[in-house]
Enzyme design. Sequence first.
Site, PDB file in Angstrom:
ATOM      1  N   LYS A 122       0.835  -1.219   0.000  1.00  0.00           N
ATOM      2  CA  LYS A 122       0.000   0.000   0.000  1.00  0.00           C
ATOM      3  C   LYS A 122       0.864   1.263   0.000  1.00  0.00           C
ATOM      4  O   LYS A 122       0.344   2.378   0.009  1.00  0.00           O
ATOM      5  CB  LYS A 122      -0.907   0.027   1.238  1.00  0.00           C
TER       6      LYS A 122
ATOM      7  N   LYS B 190       2.539   2.376   2.444  1.00  0.00           N
ATOM      8  CA  LYS B 190       2.174   3.073   3.684  1.00  0.00           C
ATOM      9  C   LYS B 190       3.208   2.741   4.753  1.00  0.00           C
ATOM     10  O   LYS B 190       3.368   1.591   5.140  1.00  0.00           O
ATOM     11  CB  LYS B 190       0.775   2.615   4.128  1.00  0.00           C
TER      12      LYS B 190
HETATM   13  N1  C2G Z   1     -10.809   6.157   9.988  1.00  0.00           N
HETATM   14  C1  C2G Z   1     -11.852   6.976  10.445  1.00  0.00           C
HETATM   15  N2  C2G Z   1     -11.577   8.220  10.903  1.00  0.00           N
HETATM   16  C2  C2G Z   1     -10.292   8.678  10.931  1.00  0.00           C
HETATM   17  C3  C2G Z   1      -9.239   7.857  10.491  1.00  0.00           C
HETATM   18  C4  C2G Z   1      -9.527   6.580  10.020  1.00  0.00           C
HETATM   19  O1  C2G Z   1     -13.034   6.568  10.422  1.00  0.00           O
HETATM   20  N3  C2G Z   1     -10.065   9.932  11.395  1.00  0.00           N
HETATM   21  C5  C2G Z   1     -11.152   4.820   9.492  1.00  0.00           C
HETATM   22  C6  C2G Z   1     -10.784   4.619   8.018  1.00  0.00           C
HETATM   23  O2  C2G Z   1     -11.810   5.132   7.175  1.00  0.00           O
HETATM   24  C7  C2G Z   1     -10.681   3.097   7.940  1.00  0.00           C
HETATM   25  C8  C2G Z   1     -10.179   2.705   9.355  1.00  0.00           C
HETATM   26  O3  C2G Z   1     -10.403   3.845  10.207  1.00  0.00           O
HETATM   27  O4  C2G Z   1     -11.956   2.511   7.696  1.00  0.00           O
HETATM   28  C9  C2G Z   1      -8.713   2.350   9.379  1.00  0.00           C
HETATM   29  O5  C2G Z   1      -8.001   3.434   8.813  1.00  0.00           O
HETATM   30  P1  C2G Z   1      -6.518   3.155   8.271  1.00  0.00           P
HETATM   31  O6  C2G Z   1      -5.738   2.461   9.323  1.00  0.00           O
HETATM   32  O7  C2G Z   1      -5.985   4.399   7.656  1.00  0.00           O
HETATM   33  O8  C2G Z   1      -6.826   2.075   7.121  1.00  0.00           O
HETATM   34  P2  C2G Z   1      -6.134   2.001   5.680  1.00  0.00           P
HETATM   35  O9  C2G Z   1      -4.654   2.099   5.824  1.00  0.00           O
HETATM   36  O10 C2G Z   1      -6.854   2.950   4.829  1.00  0.00           O
HETATM   37  O11 C2G Z   1      -6.401   0.471   5.254  1.00  0.00           O
HETATM   38  O12 C2G Z   1      -8.135  -3.049   2.631  1.00  0.00           O
HETATM   39  C10 C2G Z   1      -8.458  -1.828   3.284  1.00  0.00           C
HETATM   40  C11 C2G Z   1      -7.209  -1.184   3.823  1.00  0.00           C
HETATM   41  O13 C2G Z   1      -6.483  -2.102   4.606  1.00  0.00           O
HETATM   42  C12 C2G Z   1      -7.566   0.048   4.635  1.00  0.00           C
END
Ligand code: C2G
Length: 129
Positions: free
Chosen positions: A44, A46
């Site tokens: 990703k 990331k």
């Molecule tokens: N999230 C949220 N509010 C925030 C930050 C994050 O609601 N202020 C939610 C995101 O929308 C997501 C979840 O928390 O549904 C996890 O966020 P991340 O760890 O950033 O996930 P990500 O790296 O986007 O991975 O296959 C899907 C991916 O693995 C998602």
Amino acid sequence: MKTVITYGTFDLFHSGHVKLLNRLRDLGDRLIVGCSTDSFNRIKDKRTVYPYEQRKEILEACRYVDKVFPENTWEQKREDILREGADIFAMGDDWAGYFDDLSEVVQVIYLPRTPDISSTDIKQLIGIT
Ligand code: C2G
């Protein structure tokens, strides 16, 4: 027993994550989380502060989470949903539309993200680019 499934990195666990997991848990009776492994986060593109084992441990300590399993690929979701008997797949709405294809096997829901907080913001605040 209604099972909700979601996925994410959940690095630098913060109130945005907690608020989402709380709302997801309220959609059913059980919440299971696919936590992105370190190798998947490299896919990703990331960078994380906490390695997978620590992010998994923190998620497992969250009162809203019933089970955590590794997310290694984009493609594993359908198999996970069928294996776990998930009724609802839900994510924050920054992912709105990305996983609509899963509606063939599960109800797909996108919930509003919590504004003004993110792992990226936290990293910038503490000087980790
Ligand atoms: N999230 C949220 N509010 C925030 C930050 C994050 O609601 N202020 C939610 C995101 O929308 C997501 C979840 O928390 O549904 C996890 O966020 P991340 O760890 O950033 O996930 P990500 O790296 O986007 O991975 O296959 C899907 C991916 O693995 C998602």
